[in-house]
Design an enzyme around this catalytic site. Structure first.
Site, PDB file in Angstrom:
ATOM      1  N   ARG A 112     -26.470  16.048 -14.049  1.00  0.00           N
ATOM      2  CA  ARG A 112     -26.274  17.312 -14.802  1.00  0.00           C
ATOM      3  C   ARG A 112     -24.848  17.839 -14.764  1.00  0.00           C
ATOM      4  NH1 ARG A 112     -31.288  18.528 -12.605  1.00  0.00           N
ATOM      5  NH2 ARG A 112     -32.929  18.229 -14.123  1.00  0.00           N
ATOM      6  N   LYS A 165     -13.453  18.459 -25.037  1.00  0.00           N
ATOM      7  CA  LYS A 165     -14.446  17.777 -25.881  1.00  0.00           C
ATOM      8  C   LYS A 165     -14.674  16.381 -25.330  1.00  0.00           C
ATOM      9  CE  LYS A 165     -13.774  19.873 -30.436  1.00  0.00           C
ATOM     10  NZ  LYS A 165     -13.390  19.580 -31.831  1.00  0.00           N
ATOM     11  N   GLU A 193      -0.542  12.817 -34.050  1.00  0.00           N
ATOM     12  CA  GLU A 193      -1.195  14.066 -33.608  1.00  0.00           C
ATOM     13  C   GLU A 193      -0.135  15.107 -33.225  1.00  0.00           C
ATOM     14  OE1 GLU A 193      -4.430  14.597 -33.910  1.00  0.00           O
ATOM     15  OE2 GLU A 193      -5.479  12.686 -33.670  1.00  0.00           O
ATOM     16  N   LYS A 216      -1.726  22.869 -28.446  1.00  0.00           N
ATOM     17  CA  LYS A 216      -3.166  22.606 -28.425  1.00  0.00           C
ATOM     18  C   LYS A 216      -3.884  23.531 -27.447  1.00  0.00           C
ATOM     19  CE  LYS A 216      -7.032  19.653 -28.310  1.00  0.00           C
ATOM     20  NZ  LYS A 216      -7.685  18.383 -28.476  1.00  0.00           N
ATOM     21  N   GLU A 234     -14.862  26.055 -30.901  1.00  0.00           N
ATOM     22  CA  GLU A 234     -14.590  25.795 -32.315  1.00  0.00           C
ATOM     23  C   GLU A 234     -15.479  26.616 -33.235  1.00  0.00           C
ATOM     24  OE1 GLU A 234     -13.604  21.654 -33.213  1.00  0.00           O
ATOM     25  OE2 GLU A 234     -14.262  22.023 -35.258  1.00  0.00           O
ATOM     26  N   ARG A 263      -9.957  26.974 -33.811  1.00  0.00           N
ATOM     27  CA  ARG A 263      -9.801  25.617 -33.280  1.00  0.00           C
ATOM     28  C   ARG A 263      -9.948  24.576 -34.387  1.00  0.00           C
ATOM     29  NH1 ARG A 263     -12.045  22.720 -27.664  1.00  0.00           N
ATOM     30  NH2 ARG A 263     -11.132  20.705 -28.156  1.00  0.00           N
ATOM     31  N   ASN A 309      -8.465  20.050 -36.707  1.00  0.00           N
ATOM     32  CA  ASN A 309      -9.139  18.980 -37.453  1.00  0.00           C
ATOM     33  C   ASN A 309      -8.415  18.644 -38.744  1.00  0.00           C
ATOM     34  OD1 ASN A 309     -11.197  18.804 -35.564  1.00  0.00           O
ATOM     35  ND2 ASN A 309     -12.356  20.452 -36.549  1.00  0.00           N
ATOM     36  N   HIS A 347      -8.520  15.224 -40.300  1.00  0.00           N
ATOM     37  CA  HIS A 347      -9.561  14.449 -39.616  1.00  0.00           C
ATOM     38  C   HIS A 347     -10.814  14.213 -40.446  1.00  0.00           C
ATOM     39  CE1 HIS A 347      -6.929  14.840 -36.231  1.00  0.00           C
ATOM     40  NE2 HIS A 347      -7.757  14.176 -35.436  1.00  0.00           N
ATOM     41  N   HIS A 391     -11.796  10.439 -40.289  1.00  0.00           N
ATOM     42  CA  HIS A 391     -13.066   9.927 -39.758  1.00  0.00           C
ATOM     43  C   HIS A 391     -13.794   9.090 -40.807  1.00  0.00           C
ATOM     44  CE1 HIS A 391     -13.321  13.172 -36.371  1.00  0.00           C
ATOM     45  NE2 HIS A 391     -12.447  12.212 -36.115  1.00  0.00           N
ATOM     46  N   HIS A 395      -6.673   5.293 -34.625  1.00  0.00           N
ATOM     47  CA  HIS A 395      -7.105   6.660 -34.947  1.00  0.00           C
ATOM     48  C   HIS A 395      -5.936   7.487 -35.506  1.00  0.00           C
ATOM     49  CE1 HIS A 395      -9.311  10.397 -34.709  1.00  0.00           C
ATOM     50  NE2 HIS A 395      -8.375  10.921 -33.937  1.00  0.00           N
TER      51      HIS A 395
HETATM   52  N1  LIG Z   1     -11.700  14.787 -27.215  1.00  0.00           N
HETATM   53  C1  LIG Z   1     -10.822  15.127 -28.107  1.00  0.00           C
HETATM   54  O1  LIG Z   1     -10.514  16.307 -28.298  1.00  0.00           O
HETATM   55  C2  LIG Z   1     -10.136  14.063 -28.902  1.00  0.00           C
HETATM   56  C3  LIG Z   1      -9.019  14.368 -29.672  1.00  0.00           C
HETATM   57  C4  LIG Z   1      -8.377  13.346 -30.346  1.00  0.00           C
HETATM   58  C5  LIG Z   1      -8.849  12.043 -30.268  1.00  0.00           C
HETATM   59  N2  LIG Z   1      -9.936  11.783 -29.515  1.00  0.00           N
HETATM   60  C6  LIG Z   1     -10.444  10.415 -29.400  1.00  0.00           C
HETATM   61  O2  LIG Z   1      -9.450   9.615 -28.770  1.00  0.00           O
HETATM   62  C7  LIG Z   1      -9.662   8.262 -29.148  1.00  0.00           C
HETATM   63  C8  LIG Z   1      -8.345   7.605 -29.443  1.00  0.00           C
HETATM   64  O3  LIG Z   1      -7.556   7.623 -28.274  1.00  0.00           O
HETATM   65  P1  LIG Z   1      -6.385   6.566 -28.040  1.00  0.00           P
HETATM   66  O4  LIG Z   1      -5.563   6.475 -29.260  1.00  0.00           O
HETATM   67  O5  LIG Z   1      -5.729   6.925 -26.769  1.00  0.00           O
HETATM   68  O6  LIG Z   1      -7.177   5.185 -27.986  1.00  0.00           O
HETATM   69  P2  LIG Z   1      -7.622   4.204 -26.787  1.00  0.00           P
HETATM   70  O7  LIG Z   1      -8.182   4.963 -25.657  1.00  0.00           O
HETATM   71  O8  LIG Z   1      -8.469   3.182 -27.416  1.00  0.00           O
HETATM   72  O9  LIG Z   1      -6.258   3.549 -26.322  1.00  0.00           O
HETATM   73  C9  LIG Z   1      -5.571   2.706 -27.200  1.00  0.00           C
HETATM   74  C10 LIG Z   1      -5.329   1.312 -26.592  1.00  0.00           C
HETATM   75  O10 LIG Z   1      -4.250   1.406 -25.653  1.00  0.00           O
HETATM   76  C11 LIG Z   1      -4.629   0.840 -24.418  1.00  0.00           C
HETATM   77  N3  LIG Z   1      -3.886   1.569 -23.389  1.00  0.00           N
HETATM   78  C12 LIG Z   1      -4.137   2.816 -22.937  1.00  0.00           C
HETATM   79  N4  LIG Z   1      -3.155   3.209 -22.109  1.00  0.00           N
HETATM   80  C13 LIG Z   1      -2.286   2.181 -22.014  1.00  0.00           C
HETATM   81  C14 LIG Z   1      -1.066   2.000 -21.321  1.00  0.00           C
HETATM   82  N5  LIG Z   1      -0.500   2.981 -20.596  1.00  0.00           N
HETATM   83  N6  LIG Z   1      -0.450   0.810 -21.425  1.00  0.00           N
HETATM   84  C15 LIG Z   1      -0.970  -0.175 -22.221  1.00  0.00           C
HETATM   85  N7  LIG Z   1      -2.100  -0.043 -22.926  1.00  0.00           N
HETATM   86  C16 LIG Z   1      -2.751   1.127 -22.820  1.00  0.00           C
HETATM   87  C17 LIG Z   1      -6.119   0.983 -24.370  1.00  0.00           C
HETATM   88  O11 LIG Z   1      -6.688   0.031 -23.515  1.00  0.00           O
HETATM   89  C18 LIG Z   1      -6.499   0.747 -25.818  1.00  0.00           C
HETATM   90  O12 LIG Z   1      -6.577  -0.624 -26.073  1.00  0.00           O
HETATM   91  C19 LIG Z   1     -10.620   8.284 -30.314  1.00  0.00           C
HETATM   92  O13 LIG Z   1     -11.872   7.866 -29.869  1.00  0.00           O
HETATM   93  C20 LIG Z   1     -10.684   9.743 -30.714  1.00  0.00           C
HETATM   94  O14 LIG Z   1     -11.917  10.113 -31.271  1.00  0.00           O
HETATM   95  C21 LIG Z   1     -10.586  12.753 -28.842  1.00  0.00           C
END
Ligand SMILES: NC(=O)c1ccc[n+]([C@@H]2O[C@H](COP(=O)([O-])OP(=O)(O)OC[C@H]3O[C@@H](n4cnc5c(N)ncnc54)[C@H](O)[C@@H]3O)[C@@H](O)[C@H]2O)c1
Length: 323
Positions: A81, A103, A145, A187, A197, A201, A205, A208, A212, A224
């Site tokens: 939980r 999130k 971003e 942010k 949101e 907030r 988006n 986005h 998406h 992304h």
């Molecule tokens: N929660 C939120 O508010 C929020 C906001 C924006 C995006 N997101 C989510 O974030 C995700 C995208 O995140 P991302 O772009 O970081 O993708 P990711 O986590 O897939 O990382 C990208 C790639 O880089 C690699 N990697 C990570 N750190 C590394 C490092 N220091 N050195 C070498 N390789 C490394 C990872 O293994 C992966 O292959 C999406 O799922 C998106 O929906 C969430």
């Protein structure tokens, strides 16, 4: 410590080593990639924690990019939980965006991030030296971003970001820290005002809704941040056509993104497929697709009713998506 296979290789042992000694620490790694941000992985990781003997007094360290942060955060939110967790972001995108704001969640076949919770981390620890191993396209995707933070909330930051760009691309520490700190400030301020949101907030988006849909229709063929870059240009265009966004804004958004080498053109997919995907997006309320739009560079638009999102006629959206 929850991480993915790539980050585990670079930093897993070091982080577990730092935690071990007085505490029981284990590394739980899942295969890297958005396609693994699923309920199935959530089961594997949660069961991995049970199998390793963790209980209610455990804490999760989510070490990695946004995929790890969202999935690891969701495991922490639901394990017994809810247990505390730390975000330790290792991509630019995670440092400036996904690790901030609480999130968490996973994707489903019906769309991205459709199952999840709000669960704030106890702390976010971003060490920009980890960006040294991040591939250049991933750095640029994170910058998308950062550009978004500038265009929705702070034109001064957007201009500074463009000055910092060469140093950021060269991996210079001070420039990376200034970029991360600047984006986080924007942010965090937006989230602090409206955590769930219900209002402003939603401006985060921007880009986005289209992004998406692109991700869903192409099966995550783009990063992304790349999808967000394309989405921001499309949504700036949409806002201009709706008379909400000042003329010239689309071009300014496009210029800010192309400077980072980001894509801004829609992939060759059917506009109707994108529209269908949008209707499944969680920002679609009772079938109407909603968009966060710009007023101009540095400011998000607000409707006469005081809302931060706008409905758009399907024909207009189709026109933007099938130029
Ligand atoms: N929660 C939120 O508010 C929020 C906001 C924006 C995006 N997101 C989510 O974030 C995700 C995208 O995140 P991302 O772009 O970081 O993708 P990711 O986590 O897939 O990382 C990208 C790639 O880089 C690699 N990697 C990570 N750190 C590394 C490092 N220091 N050195 C070498 N390789 C490394 C990872 O293994 C992966 O292959 C999406 O799922 C998106 O929906 C969430």
């Amino acid at each position: 410590v929850i991480t993915d296979s790539t980050v585990a290789r670079h930093y897993g042992d070091r982080v577990v080593g730092l935690l071990s000694g007085t505490r029981h620490a284990e590394l739980l790694a899942f295969p890297a990639g958005e396609r693994n941000k699923t309920r199935e992985q959530w089961i594997q990781l949660s069961d991995g924690m049970f199998a390793a003997g963790f209980g209610r007094d455990a804490a999760v360290v989510a070490l990695g990019g946004g995929v790890v942060g969202d999935l690891g955060g969701f495991v922490a939110a639901t394990f017994m939980r809810g247990v505390p967790y730390l975000q330790v972001p290792t991509t630019l995108l995670a440092m400036i965006d996904s690790s901030i704001g609480g999130k968490t969640g996973v994707d489903t076949t019906f769309g991205k991030n459709l199952v999840g919770t709000f669960h704030q981390p106890r702390a976010v620890l971003a060490d920009v030296t980890t960006l040294a191993t991040l591939p250049a396209p991933q750095l640029a995707a994170g910058a998308a971003e950062a550009v978004k933070h500038g265009v929705v909330a702070d034109a001064t930051y957007l201009a500074r970001l463009e000055q910092l760009r060469p140093a950021v691309e060269a991996g210079e520490r001070e420039a990376l820290i200034e970029t991360v700190a600047g984006s986080v400030a924007i942010k965090a301020a937006v989230v602090a005002e409206d955590e769930r949101e219900r209002g402003r907030r939603a401006i985060l988006n921007f880009g986005h809704t289209v992004a998406h849909a692109i991700e869903a229709v192409t099966g995550f063929a783009l990063l992304h941040g790349e999808a967000v870059a394309i989405g921001m240009v499309a949504e700036a265009d949409l806002g201009t056509r709706l008379g909400v966004t000042q003329p010239g804004t689309t071009e300014a958004v496009r210029d800010a993104l192309t400077a980072w080498g980001l894509p801004t053109r829609l992939p060759e997919v059917r506009a109707d497929d994108l529209l269908d995907a949008m209707r499944l997006d969680k920002k679609a309320r009772s079938g109407a697709v909603k968009f966060a739009l710009l007023e101009g560079i540095g400011s998000a638009a607000r409707s006469e009713k005081g809302e931060w999102t706008f409905a758009a006629p399907a024909d207009l959206v189709r026109a933007v998506l099938a130029p």
